[in-house]
Design a protein around this motif. Structure first.
Motif, PDB file in Angstrom:
ATOM      1  N   ASN A 146      50.665  32.610  89.338  1.00  0.00           N
ATOM      2  CA  ASN A 146      51.212  32.723  90.556  1.00  0.00           C
ATOM      3  C   ASN A 146      52.506  32.574  91.313  1.00  0.00           C
ATOM      4  OD1 ASN A 146      51.093  34.605  93.672  1.00  0.00           O
ATOM      5  ND2 ASN A 146      51.152  32.295  94.033  1.00  0.00           N
ATOM      6  N   ALA A 147      52.142  30.827  90.760  1.00  0.00           N
ATOM      7  CA  ALA A 147      53.208  29.592  91.279  1.00  0.00           C
ATOM      8  C   ALA A 147      54.312  29.646  90.963  1.00  0.00           C
ATOM      9  CB  ALA A 147      52.460  28.543  91.494  1.00  0.00           C
ATOM     10  N   PHE A 148      54.257  29.988  89.293  1.00  0.00           N
ATOM     11  CA  PHE A 148      55.269  30.560  87.884  1.00  0.00           C
ATOM     12  C   PHE A 148      56.033  31.399  87.307  1.00  0.00           C
ATOM     13  CE2 PHE A 148      53.992  26.497  88.112  1.00  0.00           C
ATOM     14  CZ  PHE A 148      54.818  25.575  88.910  1.00  0.00           C
ATOM     15  N   ILE A 149      54.990  32.218  87.229  1.00  0.00           N
ATOM     16  CA  ILE A 149      55.415  33.257  86.415  1.00  0.00           C
ATOM     17  C   ILE A 149      56.137  34.831  87.822  1.00  0.00           C
ATOM     18  CG2 ILE A 149      54.998  35.039  84.883  1.00  0.00           C
ATOM     19  CD1 ILE A 149      54.785  32.489  83.657  1.00  0.00           C
ATOM     20  N   LEU A 152      51.125  37.732  92.706  1.00  0.00           N
ATOM     21  CA  LEU A 152      49.902  38.368  92.534  1.00  0.00           C
ATOM     22  C   LEU A 152      49.801  38.295  93.809  1.00  0.00           C
ATOM     23  CD1 LEU A 152      47.865  35.420  90.232  1.00  0.00           C
ATOM     24  CD2 LEU A 152      49.062  37.772  89.999  1.00  0.00           C
ATOM     25  N   PRO A 153      48.886  39.830  93.609  1.00  0.00           N
ATOM     26  CA  PRO A 153      48.409  40.811  94.979  1.00  0.00           C
ATOM     27  C   PRO A 153      46.910  39.795  95.616  1.00  0.00           C
ATOM     28  CG  PRO A 153      48.124  41.911  92.936  1.00  0.00           C
ATOM     29  CD  PRO A 153      48.377  41.241  92.666  1.00  0.00           C
ATOM     30  N   VAL A 157      42.704  35.401  98.284  1.00  0.00           N
ATOM     31  CA  VAL A 157      41.295  35.585  97.619  1.00  0.00           C
ATOM     32  C   VAL A 157      40.924  35.474  96.539  1.00  0.00           C
ATOM     33  CG1 VAL A 157      39.752  37.779  97.606  1.00  0.00           C
ATOM     34  CG2 VAL A 157      41.054  37.087  99.480  1.00  0.00           C
ATOM     35  N   LEU A 158      41.908  35.338  94.989  1.00  0.00           N
ATOM     36  CA  LEU A 158      41.722  35.306  94.210  1.00  0.00           C
ATOM     37  C   LEU A 158      41.795  33.811  93.111  1.00  0.00           C
ATOM     38  CD1 LEU A 158      43.880  38.219  92.631  1.00  0.00           C
ATOM     39  CD2 LEU A 158      41.434  38.124  92.206  1.00  0.00           C
ATOM     40  N   VAL A 159      42.093  33.203  93.744  1.00  0.00           N
ATOM     41  CA  VAL A 159      42.364  31.575  93.791  1.00  0.00           C
ATOM     42  C   VAL A 159      41.283  31.044  93.794  1.00  0.00           C
ATOM     43  CG1 VAL A 159      43.685  29.108  93.824  1.00  0.00           C
ATOM     44  CG2 VAL A 159      45.473  31.685  92.934  1.00  0.00           C
TER      45      VAL A 159
END
Length: 184
Positions: A146-149, A152-153, A157-159
């Motif tokens: 999420n931070a570098f690529i 993410l939706p 919640v996912l992290v």
């Protein structure tokens, strides 16, 4: 601060409800993780590097906690192959995107790998600790992607969902491990 609260509460519960001699290592890992949460959230220069360092130190404390119960026969070849493939894939995907952070990111991957391996090598038949280690690797991978690529939706919640699960299962697994070996 609100992201660190569940981890600090878990630390307080462990501190108050266990007489475990090495609970200082376990609680230290949780406190360093909560510190990492807070540092990552701060709008200060180098917050990512500081947060990464706090999490690396937490993983070192988890590995030190588990060290006395290592049984290398617990690790099977399939686990090694899968984890190695994961590491190579993440490095291939992530390193081009973290240009000036390559050294700290590589160092962090080494440290979390040590924690992961010690969790899988812990002399226990219970899978709670291993599930926690898997959740931690998943959480960090999602965070990095999420931070570098790419965003993410539902990234929060996912992290955070995998992160909280990781901390809970690692703590529970550590307590279960000491119970199996009759350490109070």
């Amino acid at each position: 601060m609100h992201k660190a609260t569940p981890i600090l509460l878990l630390c307080i519960i462990i501190w108050q409800r266990t007489s475990l001699p090495s609970k200082l290592l376990l609680c230290g890992a949780l406190i360093l993780s909560a510190t990492g949460d807070m540092l990552l959230a701060l709008p200060i220069e180098k917050s990512f590097l500081l947060g990464l360092s706090a999490f690396a130190a937490a993983h070192i404390l988890y590995a030190l906690f588990l060290y006395r119960w290592l049984n290398w026969q617990q690790i099977n070849v399939l686990s090694v192959v899968i984890f190695t493939a994961y590491l190579i894939t993440m490095m291939f995907v992530l390193l081009p995107a973290v240009v000036e952070l390559r050294v700290p990111v590589l160092a962090y991957f080494c440290v979390i790998s040590v924690m992961f391996v010690t969790a899988f090598a812990a002399n226990t038949q219970d899978y709670t600790l291993r599930i926690g280690a898997l959740f931690f690797v998943a959480s960090d991978s999602l965070l990095a992607i999420n931070a570098f690529i790419t965003p993410l939706p539902l990234q929060s919640v996912l992290v955070m969902g995998t992160y909280y699960a990781a901390q809970y299962f690692i703590a529970l697994g550590c307590l279960q491990l000491t119970k199996e070996h009759h350490v109070s």
